[in-house]
Write an enzyme that holds these catalytic residues in place. Structure first.
Site, PDB file in Angstrom:
ATOM      1  N   HIS A   7      -2.073  -5.303   1.422  1.00 10.86           N
ATOM      2  CA  HIS A   7      -3.357  -5.960   1.150  1.00 10.86           C
ATOM      3  C   HIS A   7      -3.095  -7.358   0.611  1.00 10.86           C
ATOM      4  O   HIS A   7      -2.171  -7.544  -0.182  1.00 10.86           O
ATOM      5  CB  HIS A   7      -4.166  -5.179   0.108  1.00 10.86           C
ATOM      6  N   LYS A  18       0.827  -1.207   0.000  1.00  8.19           N
ATOM      7  CA  LYS A  18       0.000   0.000   0.000  1.00  8.19           C
ATOM      8  C   LYS A  18       0.867   1.265   0.000  1.00  8.19           C
ATOM      9  O   LYS A  18       2.092   1.188   0.203  1.00  8.19           O
ATOM     10  CB  LYS A  18      -0.918  -0.027   1.229  1.00  8.19           C
ATOM     11  N   ASN A  57      -1.689  -0.115   7.380  1.00  5.30           N
ATOM     12  CA  ASN A  57      -1.236  -1.486   7.672  1.00  5.30           C
ATOM     13  C   ASN A  57      -0.446  -2.144   6.537  1.00  5.30           C
ATOM     14  O   ASN A  57      -0.387  -3.364   6.423  1.00  5.30           O
ATOM     15  CB  ASN A  57      -2.389  -2.353   8.171  1.00  5.30           C
ATOM     16  N   GLU A 109      -9.971  -9.830  -7.750  1.00  6.82           N
ATOM     17  CA  GLU A 109      -8.937  -8.811  -7.570  1.00  6.82           C
ATOM     18  C   GLU A 109      -7.781  -8.976  -8.565  1.00  6.82           C
ATOM     19  O   GLU A 109      -7.257  -7.982  -9.073  1.00  6.82           O
ATOM     20  CB  GLU A 109      -8.421  -8.858  -6.127  1.00  6.82           C
ATOM     21  N   TYR A 133     -12.470  -2.102  -3.166  1.00 10.07           N
ATOM     22  CA  TYR A 133     -12.998  -2.100  -1.794  1.00 10.07           C
ATOM     23  C   TYR A 133     -14.536  -2.077  -1.766  1.00 10.07           C
ATOM     24  O   TYR A 133     -15.125  -1.578  -0.796  1.00 10.07           O
ATOM     25  CB  TYR A 133     -12.429  -0.919  -1.015  1.00 10.07           C
TER      26      TYR A 133
HETATM   27  P1  DAT Z   1      -7.878  -6.805   5.452  1.00 14.35           P
HETATM   28  O1  DAT Z   1      -7.079  -5.714   4.774  1.00 14.35           O
HETATM   29  O2  DAT Z   1      -7.093  -7.480   6.534  1.00 14.35           O
HETATM   30  O3  DAT Z   1      -8.466  -7.776   4.471  1.00 14.35           O
HETATM   31  P2  DAT Z   1     -10.533  -5.618   5.662  1.00 14.35           P
HETATM   32  O4  DAT Z   1     -10.815  -6.172   4.310  1.00 14.35           O
HETATM   33  O5  DAT Z   1     -11.521  -5.898   6.739  1.00 14.35           O
HETATM   34  O6  DAT Z   1      -9.103  -6.088   6.199  1.00 14.35           O
HETATM   35  O7  DAT Z   1     -10.386  -4.039   5.565  1.00 14.35           O
HETATM   36  C1  DAT Z   1      -9.719  -3.439   4.476  1.00 14.35           C
HETATM   37  C2  DAT Z   1      -8.851  -2.331   5.005  1.00 14.35           C
HETATM   38  O8  DAT Z   1      -9.659  -1.305   5.549  1.00 14.35           O
HETATM   39  C3  DAT Z   1      -7.918  -2.766   6.140  1.00 14.35           C
HETATM   40  O9  DAT Z   1      -6.693  -3.282   5.673  1.00 14.35           O
HETATM   41  C4  DAT Z   1      -7.730  -1.488   6.896  1.00 14.35           C
HETATM   42  C5  DAT Z   1      -9.039  -0.743   6.704  1.00 14.35           C
HETATM   43  N1  DAT Z   1      -9.941  -0.929   7.837  1.00 14.35           N
HETATM   44  C6  DAT Z   1     -10.592  -2.064   8.184  1.00 14.35           C
HETATM   45  N2  DAT Z   1     -11.367  -1.882   9.267  1.00 14.35           N
HETATM   46  C7  DAT Z   1     -11.191  -0.589   9.627  1.00 14.35           C
HETATM   47  C8  DAT Z   1     -11.706   0.229  10.669  1.00 14.35           C
HETATM   48  N3  DAT Z   1     -12.567  -0.255  11.568  1.00 14.35           N
HETATM   49  N4  DAT Z   1     -11.298   1.519  10.733  1.00 14.35           N
HETATM   50  C9  DAT Z   1     -10.439   2.017   9.821  1.00 14.35           C
HETATM   51  N5  DAT Z   1      -9.919   1.308   8.799  1.00 14.35           N
HETATM   52  C10 DAT Z   1     -10.293   0.027   8.702  1.00 14.35           C
HETATM   53 MG    MG Z   2      -9.967  -7.557   3.036  1.00 19.20          MG
END
Ligand code: DAT
Ligand code: MG
Length: 151
Positions: free
Chosen positions: A117, A11, A114, A128, A51
């Site tokens: 992805h 990212k 973080n 994706e 997303y």
């Molecule tokens: P991952 O990236 O582990 O698959 P995800 O698909 O649930 O996690 O979420 C996508 C991204 O969105 C994640 O890497 C960081 C952000 N994110 C997730 N939950 C969040 C939250 N509660 N507040 C802020 N950012 C969040």
């Molecule tokens: Mg995810």
């Protein structure tokens, strides 16, 4: 055990912080094969599609702003259990809950920054990979040490 492809993004925070090599290096060392790789700037349209599952979430706007803010490195990894192996190497979504030895645990401290992805499951991975790569951008090749990686 099944041969899978998965999409990984280093990212914008990972690129800006000079962590491209560390992140890809860790994934490479698992034995997974890199079959696609490029540096791209994600636009709003691609971010929205990528997303889509988070469209209704309160953090969606910030997420799109972040992922479009600076280039990302997109890669496709292939190998047995590529999706789960990559997720395990990444760690948990929130770096605070991610153990040492994982990419997020070692390189990040904030949920919204973080680093990486990785596709969550087979359906997402197919969608994706197609979203980020044309068929002709993916390479099929064998490595001389493949038999030392997969039985
Ligand atoms: P991952 O990236 O582990 O698959 P995800 O698909 O649930 O996690 O979420 C996508 C991204 O969105 C994640 O890497 C960081 C952000 N994110 C997730 N939950 C969040 C939250 N509660 N507040 C802020 N950012 C969040
Ligand atoms: Mg995810």
């Amino acid at each position: 055990m099944s041969n899978e492809k998965t999409l990984v993004l280093v990212k914008p925070d990972g690129v800006q912080r000079g962590l491209i090599g560390d992140v890809i290096g860790r994934l490479e060392k698992t034995g997974l094969k890199i079959v696609g790789l490029k540096l791209i700037k994600i636009n709003d349209e691609l971010a929205g599609k990528h997303y889509a599952e988070h469209k209704e979430k309160p953090f969606f706007e910030g997420l799109v702003k972040f992922i479009t803010s600076s280039p990302v490195v997109a890669l496709v990894l292939e190998g047995n259990n590529a999706i789960s192996v990559t997720r395990k190497t990444m760690g948990s979504t929130n770096p605070v809950d991610s153990p040492p030895g994982t990419i997020r645990g070692d390189f990040a401290i904030d949920l919204g920054r973080n680093i990486i992805h990785g596709s969550a499951n087979e359906t997402d991975a197919k969608r994706e990979v197609d979203l980020f790569f044309d068929e002709n951008e993916l390479s099929q090749y064998s490595r001389s040490n493949d038999e030392w990686i997969t039985e």
